[in-house]
Motif scaffolding. Structure first.
Motif, PDB file in Angstrom:
ATOM      1  N   VAL A 203      54.757 -16.044  15.430  1.00  0.00           N
ATOM      2  CA  VAL A 203      55.979 -16.673  15.946  1.00  0.00           C
ATOM      3  C   VAL A 203      56.259 -16.189  17.361  1.00  0.00           C
ATOM      4  N   ARG A 204      56.159 -14.877  17.584  1.00  0.00           N
ATOM      5  CA  ARG A 204      56.371 -14.336  18.933  1.00  0.00           C
ATOM      6  C   ARG A 204      55.363 -14.909  19.926  1.00  0.00           C
ATOM      7  N   HIS A 205      54.116 -15.008  19.476  1.00  0.00           N
ATOM      8  CA  HIS A 205      53.076 -15.537  20.363  1.00  0.00           C
ATOM      9  C   HIS A 205      53.374 -16.988  20.748  1.00  0.00           C
ATOM     10  N   MET A 206      53.785 -17.789  19.764  1.00  0.00           N
ATOM     11  CA  MET A 206      54.084 -19.200  20.056  1.00  0.00           C
ATOM     12  C   MET A 206      55.277 -19.331  21.000  1.00  0.00           C
ATOM     13  N   VAL A 207      56.277 -18.474  20.800  1.00  0.00           N
ATOM     14  CA  VAL A 207      57.445 -18.525  21.687  1.00  0.00           C
ATOM     15  C   VAL A 207      57.047 -18.215  23.118  1.00  0.00           C
ATOM     16  N   ARG A 208      56.078 -17.302  23.282  1.00  0.00           N
ATOM     17  CA  ARG A 208      55.664 -16.906  24.634  1.00  0.00           C
ATOM     18  C   ARG A 208      54.781 -17.961  25.316  1.00  0.00           C
ATOM     19  N   VAL A 209      53.860 -18.572  24.548  1.00  0.00           N
ATOM     20  CA  VAL A 209      52.849 -19.407  25.198  1.00  0.00           C
ATOM     21  C   VAL A 209      53.078 -20.907  25.031  1.00  0.00           C
ATOM     22  N   ALA A 210      53.846 -21.314  24.019  1.00  0.00           N
ATOM     23  CA  ALA A 210      53.995 -22.755  23.757  1.00  0.00           C
ATOM     24  C   ALA A 210      54.955 -23.403  24.780  1.00  0.00           C
ATOM     25  N   ASP A 214      58.011 -27.637  22.478  1.00  0.00           N
ATOM     26  CA  ASP A 214      57.472 -27.249  21.177  1.00  0.00           C
ATOM     27  C   ASP A 214      58.290 -26.122  20.556  1.00  0.00           C
ATOM     28  N   VAL A 215      58.699 -25.142  21.410  1.00  0.00           N
ATOM     29  CA  VAL A 215      59.517 -24.041  20.922  1.00  0.00           C
ATOM     30  C   VAL A 215      60.839 -24.567  20.359  1.00  0.00           C
TER      31      VAL A 215
END
Length: 215
Positions: A203-210, A214-215
Motif C-alpha cells: 500500500v505504501r509503495h503504491m501511494v508513492r509510485v502510482a 489511481d491513489v
C-alpha cells in the motif's frame, strides 16, 4: 470490565507480536489464546461477579461429537426442487470458486509458489457436495485462515490437512476448554490476521509510485 477487556486484548496482541521473535516452533496464537483463557478463568474464579464474553457465552457450548450422516432434502427431491434452488446454487458455486481462487493467489504471493486452479476447484466441488450430508453448508477457501496458516509456518497443502485433524481432535477432546476462550482474545487475533493480510508495504509503495488518480 471494559478496562479488563481492553487490557486482555492488548496483552494478547503483545504476545502475538513478540512471541514469534523469541520462539517460532510454537505458534503464537496457541500461547496467546491459552494464556488469555487462563487469566480469564483465574479472574472469574477469584471474582465471580466479573464475567467475560467467551465462545460458550456468545455462541453456546461446542458439540463434542461427530455430526451424523443425513440426507438434507428429507425425501422431497424432485425436478421442482432442483429448479427452485438452481439459481442460488449456481451463484454460490461461482462466488465460492472466485473466493477460493483468490485465496490461492494470495497464498502464492505469500509463499512464492504457483497453485493448480483445477485441483483447487475440484477439491472445493467434492467438499461442498459431501458437507451437506453432515449438516454443513457451502464453504470456500478461506483467505484469513490461509494467511494465518502460512504466517505461522505452513509450506504445503499438507498443513491444511493437519489443521483439519487438529480441529477434529480439539472438537472431540478439548471442546469444554476451547469454549472458555474469551472473545476479546479472538478480537486481538483477528486484528493481527487482518494486519498481515493488508500488505501495508505494498500500500505504501503504491501511494508513492502510482498516479494520483489511481491513489
Amino acid at each position: 470490565v471494559k478496562i479488563l477487556l481492553w487490557t486482555l486484548t492488548g496483552f494478547t496482541l503483545l504476545i502475538l507480536i513478540f512471541w514469534p521473535k523469541w520462539n517460532k516452533s510454537i505458534p503464537a496464537p496457541v500461547i496467546a489464546l491459552g494464556a488469555s483463557t487462563g487469566i480469564c478463568v483465574i479472574i472469574t474464579h477469584l471474582y465471580p461477579d466479573v464475567a467475560f464474553a467467551t465462545i460458550q457465552s456468545k455462541f453456546g457450548e461446542i458439540p463434542r461429537s461427530l455430526p451424523t450422516v443425513s440426507v438434507p432434502w428429507h425425501g422431497d427431491f424432485s425436478f421442482h426442487t432442483v429448479r427452485a434452488i438452481f439459481p442460488a446454487a449456481f451463484a454460490i458455486a461461482v462466488l465460492g470458486a472466485l473466493e477460493s481462487l483468490l485465496s490461492a493467489v494470495i497464498a502464492d504471493g505469500m509463499t512464492q509458489s504457483k497453485h493448480d486452479p483445477d485441483a483447487e476447484l475440484i477439491a472445493l466441488c467434492v467438499g461442498n457436495m459431501l458437507c451437506p450430508l453432515f449438516g454443513g453448508v457451502a464453504a470456500t477457501g478461506a483467505i484469513a485462515r490461509t494467511a494465518t496458516n502460512i504466517r505461522y509456518g505452513a509450506t504445503s497443502p499438507i498443513s491444511a490437512i493437519v489443521h483439519a485433524l487438529f480441529v477434529l481432535m480439539a472438537l472431540l477432546f478439548f471442546a469444554s476448554t476451547i469454549s472458555l476462550v474469551p472473545m476479546a482474545a479472538l478480537a486481538a487475533l483477528l486484528l493481527m490476521v487482518a494486519f498481515h493480510m493488508s500488505e501495508i508495504k505494498h500500500v505504501r509503495h503504491m501511494v508513492r509510485v502510482a498516479p494520483s488518480t489511481d491513489v
